[in-house]
Write a protein that holds these residues in place. Structure first.
Motif, short mmCIF file in Angstrom:
data_model
loop_
_atom_site.label_atom_id
_atom_site.label_comp_id
_atom_site.label_asym_id
_atom_site.label_seq_id
_atom_site.Cartn_x
_atom_site.Cartn_y
_atom_site.Cartn_z
N ILE A 129 97.58 -77.71 -13.29
CA ILE A 129 99.03 -77.66 -13.35
C ILE A 129 99.53 -78.93 -14.03
N PRO A 130 100.45 -78.82 -15.00
CA PRO A 130 100.99 -80.03 -15.61
C PRO A 130 101.54 -80.97 -14.53
N PRO A 131 101.24 -82.28 -14.61
CA PRO A 131 101.62 -83.20 -13.54
C PRO A 131 103.10 -83.20 -13.19
N TYR A 132 103.98 -83.19 -14.20
CA TYR A 132 105.41 -83.22 -13.88
C TYR A 132 105.81 -81.97 -13.11
N ALA A 133 105.31 -80.81 -13.54
CA ALA A 133 105.66 -79.56 -12.86
C ALA A 133 105.17 -79.57 -11.42
N LEU A 134 103.95 -80.11 -11.18
CA LEU A 134 103.45 -80.18 -9.81
C LEU A 134 104.32 -81.13 -8.98
N GLY A 135 104.71 -82.27 -9.57
CA GLY A 135 105.55 -83.22 -8.84
C GLY A 135 106.89 -82.62 -8.46
N ALA A 136 107.49 -81.89 -9.38
CA ALA A 136 108.78 -81.25 -9.09
C ALA A 136 108.64 -80.21 -7.99
N TRP A 137 107.54 -79.42 -8.01
CA TRP A 137 107.34 -78.42 -6.96
C TRP A 137 107.06 -79.09 -5.62
N LEU A 138 106.28 -80.18 -5.62
CA LEU A 138 106.02 -80.89 -4.37
C LEU A 138 107.31 -81.44 -3.77
N GLY A 139 108.24 -81.84 -4.65
CA GLY A 139 109.50 -82.40 -4.16
C GLY A 139 110.48 -81.35 -3.69
N ASP A 140 110.75 -80.33 -4.51
CA ASP A 140 111.79 -79.34 -4.19
C ASP A 140 111.29 -77.91 -4.20
N GLY A 141 109.98 -77.70 -4.20
CA GLY A 141 109.44 -76.34 -4.22
C GLY A 141 109.33 -75.73 -2.84
N HIS A 142 109.27 -74.41 -2.80
CA HIS A 142 109.06 -73.69 -1.55
C HIS A 142 107.58 -73.79 -1.19
N THR A 182 113.94 -75.01 -5.82
CA THR A 182 115.40 -75.06 -5.69
C THR A 182 115.91 -76.29 -6.41
N SER A 183 116.88 -76.10 -7.31
CA SER A 183 117.43 -77.23 -8.06
C SER A 183 118.92 -77.02 -8.28
N GLU A 184 119.69 -78.04 -7.93
CA GLU A 184 121.14 -77.94 -8.09
C GLU A 184 121.57 -78.23 -9.52
N THR A 185 120.63 -78.65 -10.35
CA THR A 185 120.93 -78.90 -11.76
C THR A 185 119.89 -78.19 -12.62
N ASP A 186 120.29 -77.76 -13.81
CA ASP A 186 119.34 -77.09 -14.68
C ASP A 186 118.48 -78.08 -15.47
N GLU A 187 118.70 -79.39 -15.27
CA GLU A 187 117.94 -80.39 -16.02
C GLU A 187 116.48 -80.42 -15.57
N ILE A 188 116.26 -80.32 -14.27
CA ILE A 188 114.88 -80.34 -13.78
C ILE A 188 114.11 -79.11 -14.24
N PRO A 189 114.66 -77.88 -14.14
CA PRO A 189 113.94 -76.72 -14.71
C PRO A 189 113.62 -76.88 -16.19
N GLY A 219 119.12 -66.79 -9.57
CA GLY A 219 120.43 -66.77 -8.92
C GLY A 219 120.62 -67.97 -8.04
N GLY A 220 121.85 -68.49 -8.06
CA GLY A 220 122.13 -69.68 -7.27
C GLY A 220 121.35 -70.87 -7.81
N MET A 221 120.68 -71.57 -6.94
CA MET A 221 119.90 -72.73 -7.35
C MET A 221 118.40 -72.43 -7.35
N LEU A 222 118.05 -71.15 -7.26
CA LEU A 222 116.65 -70.76 -7.13
C LEU A 222 116.03 -70.45 -8.49
N TYR A 223 114.78 -70.92 -8.69
CA TYR A 223 114.03 -70.67 -9.92
C TYR A 223 112.61 -70.25 -9.55
N SER A 224 112.08 -69.30 -10.32
CA SER A 224 110.67 -68.91 -10.18
C SER A 224 109.85 -69.65 -11.23
N LEU A 225 108.72 -70.16 -10.81
CA LEU A 225 107.84 -70.89 -11.73
C LEU A 225 106.71 -69.97 -12.17
N LYS A 226 106.55 -69.82 -13.47
CA LYS A 226 105.53 -68.94 -14.02
C LYS A 226 104.77 -69.67 -15.14
#
Length: 860
Positions: free
Chosen positions: A348-361, A368-375, A389-396
């Motif tokens: 997994i790319p390191p940044y993507a793993l870090g973001a999921w560890l921080g705000d991932g389910h 979950t992200s309140e801004t579209d900058e992180i996605p 929808g809302g602040m939810l994003y699926s990672l693929k």
């Protein structure tokens, strides 16, 4: 155009003869022929040549056979070498006995063997250059990685061509003294009737009548007489962690410079030593014994322009723990450099793993992200973030590049769903069915499977989705930073930290420090390791928060300061740039907060193969430090009596040895020399001492990984050039044979026998420092015995004299402070005795107890 021309054109043009790698057959044969004719030629050759330098394989076999005989003091003529090759089963591979005889007839004269060896060595370097050039060309064509990194790798390849050839050799004392004085100036700028070789100790000389040629003298003591850490102390390694109790010789640890460093020696477990718990300002603690050494700066050195770190013991830190009326922390230890490692293959790319560890389910591939900058940043890293929808994003996973083909039946261009699909639509597919009767195969694993999915079910479950990759690295349902990410390259770890900080990180207003907060203890602990692996000092605290369960009701807070960019989200990055410290002067070190005496625990120490003798200990990766009697013997012989001697140091560098000599000869405290805190009187003393000892015939060789063959060759050459009178080796257990052996005991036995043969051959005393095992620790009086010699009883058998060093003050500082015993436990040519001497540790010397002994080279 003729048929021949057409044939050449079809074959790629005119064929040229293939080039053979650079080599000189006659030079190789003449070198070996000279070695077969003369043992003096062997000594000349082995200083510049290794077996791998020969291009012809059979020449390497002959060379190795000659070296094996030479190292055991055996003849190296054709008959002896033939017998050696028969024993090893290599005679036929080496060309047979007739070929060996032909080598002696080819060589013009054995006197030129060293010159011929130089030709062979030059051709070997040229072959290495060709190999390096080939690898560089391949790197350039592949283009994998950043261009700057490729250039650095190319430079390393070129350096490696000659790097191993330019090994350090013995140098005159004047060169070592120059190096020591330069180091001191740099630190300051930063603010009679005997027939044998004299030892400098009157009673010992009276007992032995000096040290005589042909003798092997062993000087033994417990390893460093201390300097140890508790067995459960964690030690960082390139693959994760080990402990002080588990680490072995040959293992790799991390040095303070962030580079892996090998363990070259390890002590036995030591018991009943005075132990202390050392607490640092970041909350971390390490248990060490009283004599363990630390490289620290004090408050005065930090405030002065000459600020320099000095090596002090745990006990010395306790005595000077605080200064001033406000009792400020006095000692500080610089942070280690970021751990160095190559880019790792990460699922997994390191940044993507870090973001999921921080705000991932935790149990799914969603974030979950309140801004579209992180996605967007996640997508830049190579993972799709689809809004739900809302602040939810699926990672693929990123989609595969569209595979455009032409239909085998109708020729129409179409996008294939799978590499094995060759037709478009339902109409063309059946028409082409008979042309491809085989079933589809998975493009990932190559196994057959049915259907038109992009990969088989097994591969899909293993790595066919982002959730599968999370499961594969072990974080799905269990958030933490996997070990492979914690030991990845610095760039990869920084990308991972950025993902974590962009999601769960904040900036402390008014302070500028970075804060990371989570309710998962395992995640917090692994992020803490990530932060300190990047060279930052990190503090840890907790607080109660509302939570659904008891586990989620505790928040774990990490706090660290840095001048580096650790955020990628623009808002946080700008805020950190405005608030962060302007320099690393204070944040680049941790302070010793407390030193507390505790009950004694089993302790142990290791020695690492780097210049500063530092390795990282504890979860917070604190740099900590890794023995002088033999140097006094060399000092007495060369400086006191102008007799040539050589000091082989496998532990200390030449500048450190010379600094100890200046301290011992000039009676200037060693710590002042190291720190450069010398007043005008001290500099005058150093200058006069330097002038007095500069031309002394003492040679120092601090070459790493010294082998017996190299030591023997250098001693023979010095014997011929300057009339060598004494050899000192520090120390026996650090020597290497350079070949595989059944056991370490067998290897040490071989060293011992070879050193005795060296003493007899050159007719000089050979002093070998050795370690004692922990047998003395179990005795009531702690005094060592000859049976305590470590790793081999043959040391006792081969030695003409065994001197055991003992200091009572090591075990109880109030018992005979400043005194030491030289226990002559074996004396083949005379009586045994125990001789009391003075130990002047601040001058790095032992001295005679006699009242008229003046030191400073005044040997009688």
């Amino acid at each position: 155009m003729s048929i021949a021309d057409i044939a050449e054109e079809r074959l790629g043009g005119e064929r040229r003869p293939e080039r053979t790698p650079p080599h000189d057959l006659m030079a190789e044969q003449s070198t070996l022929g000279g070695m077969l004719l003369s043992k003096d030629a062997v000594a000349d050759v082995i200083e510049s040549l290794r077996g791998a330098d020969f291009y012809i394989p059979k020449h390497e076999l002959i060379f190795d056979a000659i070296l094996s005989l030479y190292s055991h003091g055996e003849p190296t003529d054709v008959i002896a070498v033939t017998d050696e090759l028969i024993k090893t089963g290599n005679l036929s591979r080496a060309g047979g006995a007739d070929y060996l005889h032909s080598l002696t007839s080819i060589v013009p004269t054995a006197a030129n063997a060293g010159f011929y060896a130089g030709i062979v060595s030059e051709r070997a370097i040229l072959r290495k250059l060709v190999d390096a050039g080939t690898r560089i060309v391949q790197m350039g064509y592949d283009g994998q990685g950043d261009a700057t990194d490729l250039v650095n790798s190319a430079q390393a390849e070129i350096y490696s061509v000659t790097g191993t050839e330019q090994a350090e050799d013995y140098v005159p004392l004047t060169v070592a003294v120059d190096a020591a004085v330069e180091e001191m100036e740099a630190a300051s700028g930063r603010d009679g009737s005997m027939t044998g070789v004299p030892t400098g100790f009157r009673e010992l000389d009276e007992l032995t009548n000096g040290l005589h040629g042909g003798q092997m003298i062993v000087v033994a003591a417990r390893p460093a007489m201390g300097k140890a850490l508790a067995l459960d102390t964690p030690l960082a390694t390139p693959t994760g962690w080990t402990t002080m109790g588990e680490v072995q010789v040959g293992d790799y640890l991390y040095g303070a410079d962030g580079h892996p460093t090998s363990v070259v020696a390890a002590t036995d477990v030591m018991l009943d030593r005075p132990c202390y718990e050392v607490e640092f300002s970041d909350g971390s603690t390490i248990i060490a014994d009283a004599q363990h050494q630390w490289l620290t700066e004090t408050r005065s050195s930090r405030r002065s322009s000459a600020g320099a770190a000095a090596t002090v013991t745990t006990e010395q830190i306790l005595e000077t723990l605080t200064v001033g009326a406000d009792r400020r922390a006095n000692h500080s230890i610089a942070n280690a450099a970021p751990l160095r490692a190559v880019d790792a293959e990460l699922p997994i790319p390191p940044y993507a793993l870090g973001a999921w560890l921080g705000d991932g389910h935790s149990a799914s591939a969603r974030i979950t992200s309140e801004t579209d900058e992180i996605p967007l940043l996640v997508e830049d890293a190579g993972v799709r973030a689809e809004p739900r929808g809302g602040m939810l994003y699926s990672l693929k996973l990123a989609e595969r590049v569209a595979l455009v083909k032409h239909c085998d039946v109708c020729g129409t261009e179409f996008v294939a769903r799978h590499p094995n699909v060759n037709t478009c639509g339902r109409t063309c597919g059946p028409k082409n069915k008979g042309a491809h009767p085989e079933r589809l195969t998975c493009p990932d694993c190559g196994e057959r499977y049915s259907g038109e999915a992009q990969r088989c079910d097994t591969c899909h479950r293993d790595h066919g989705s982002f959730a599968a990759l999370l499961r594969k690295v072990g974080v799905l349902g269990d958030k933490h930073v996997p070990t492979r990410y914690l030991r990845a390259s610095e760039a990869q770890r920084r990308a991972l930290l950025a993902g974590l900080m962009d999601t769960d990180g904040t900036i402390v207003k008014g302070v500028g420090s970075c804060q990371f907060t989570v309710t998962s203890k395992r995640l917090a602990d692994s992020v803490y390791e990530l932060v300190v692996s990047l060279g930052y000092r990190c503090g840890r605290t907790t607080k109660r928060v509302p939570g659904r369960t008891e586990e989620s009701s505790t928040a774990y807070i990490l706090n660290f300061s840095t001048v580096d960019d650790v955020f990628r989200v623009e808002r946080k990055r700008i805020a950190h740039a405005q608030e962060r410290p302007s320099s690393t002067l204070r944040i680049g070190r941790r302070y010793v907060k407390a030193v507390r005496r505790i009950e004694s625990v089993p302790v142990r120490c290791v020695q690492v193969d780097n210049d500063d003798h530092l390795y990282l200990a504890g979860e917070s990766m604190i740099p900590t430090h890794n023995s002088t009697l033999a140097l006094d013997f060399a000092r007495a012989a060369s400086i006191g009596h102008n007799q040539p001697s050589i000091f082989f140091s496998l532990e200390m560098g030449k500048a450190e040895i010379a600094m100890r000599l200046l301290s011992a000869e000039g009676a200037v405290p060693l710590q002042n020399l190291r720190k450069g805190t010398l007043d005008q009187r001290d500099w005058t003393t150093v200058a006069s001492t330097r002038g007095r000892i500069n031309d002394a015939p003492l040679y120092i060789d601090d070459s790493p990984n010294m082998t017996l063959v190299e030591i023997r060759a250098k001693c023979r050459r010095l014997k011929q050039r300057v009339g060598l009178r004494m050899v000192v080796i520090d120390y026996l257990q650090l020597m290497t044979s350079g070949k595989k052996v059944e056991s370490r005991q067998q290897e040490v036995s071989e060293f011992s026998r070879a050193l005795k043969l060296l003493a007899k051959e050159l007719q000089v005393p050979v002093i070998a420092l050795s370690q004692l095992n922990r047998g003395s620790e179990q005795r009531q009086d702690k005094k060592p015995a000859i049976s305590d010699l470590r790793e081999s009883g043959s040391i006792e058998q081969d030695a003409d004299m065994v001197i055991l060093l003992h200091r009572d003050s090591v075990y109880d500082k109030d018992v005979r402070p400043g005194e030491a015993d030289l226990i002559v436990a074996k004396h083949r040519n005379g009586p045994t005795a125990t001789i009391q001497v003075a130990f002047q540790g601040h001058f790095s010397r032992f001295a005679d107890m006699a009242s008229d002994f003046q030191g400073g080279g005044d040997f009688h």
